[in-house]
Enzyme design. Structure first.
Site: not given
Ligand code: URA
Length: 233
Positions: A106
């Protein structure tokens, strides 16, 4: 036998533009098996032929594997009209055509991200069939309980009914936990904690398989991975 055009060989080996490659070839600076060769379309057998620029032997590596300590605020994508991407912040010395991140973190997640131009490799790493462990450190808005550890061990069911594979949850400190998962569903870690009423304030990926983020790799910095490093995944 693995044949590629001499101009491609030179531009990849020296990481230079097509225009610069043309010039070097025109100037007669490139030797193939000891013979000055100016033709860009000359076919080089990368397994048997030796290509040199002057006395320097040139190495052709079709694929590159980059490990980045991804900073927060940068998009896991190759390019984007509005936002800065992980490929945008790769140093010029490691940049190649066709680079993309292996899976996505993310925008606000930090830590270990692999960026490559090798599609088969990326596919193998991302596939849930590969069963590769990914470890994240999560800073939470509450403490984890033993009950949550058991729930994660069995396999969390997300709000939309999706069942996750069993995951390992460990206390790392007050309001922080290490979570090990073997798949990569959209916002998976945040959604998993959501099912037990915990919000994720910060998320940082520490490792993929037994490849860990080097402690001394600063946020936003990159290193090229060796074949030995890749074996760890
Ligand atoms: N899980 C998430 O919620 N976000 C990420 O960036 C990676 C794994």
């Amino acid at each position: 036998m693995s044949l590629i055009r001499l101009d491609k060989f030179v531009s990849v080996a020296l990481n230079i533009s097509r225009a610069d490659t043309k010039k070097i070839l025109r100037d007669g600076k490139i030797m193939v098996d000891g013979v000055s060769t100016k033709k860009g379309d000359f076919k080089v057998d990368t397994e048997t032929m030796v290509v040199k620029q002057g006395t320097e032997k040139l190495e052709y590596k079709e694929f590159i594997y980059i490990l980045m300590n991804k900073p927060s605020g940068i998009l896991s994508a190759s390019n984007d009209k509005r936002a800065k991407t992980v490929v945008d912040i790769i140093p010029e010395s490691l940049k190649r055509d066709g680079l993309f991140p292996v899976g996505r973190l993310d925008k606000d997640t930090t830590g270990l991200l692999i960026i490559t131009n090798d599609g088969d490799f990326a596919h193998k790493v991302i596939s849930p069939k590969s069963n590769i462990e990914k470890v994240y450190l999560a800073e939470l808005d509450g403490d984890i309980t033993n009950e949550m550890i058991e729930t994660f061990k069995v396999g969390v069911v997300l709000a939309d009914g999706t069942r996750c594979m069993p995951a390992k949850l460990e206390r790392a400190g007050e309001c922080s936990a290490l979570i090990t998962i073997r798949e990569g569903k959209y916002h998976q870690v945040k959604r998993m904690f959501g099912t037990v009423g915990l919000g994720v304030n910060k998320l940082h990926r520490k490792s993929i398989g037994s490849l860990s983020l080097p402690e001394d790799l600063k946020m936003g910095c990159c290193v090229e991975l060796s074949q030995q490093d890749l074996q760890k995944i």
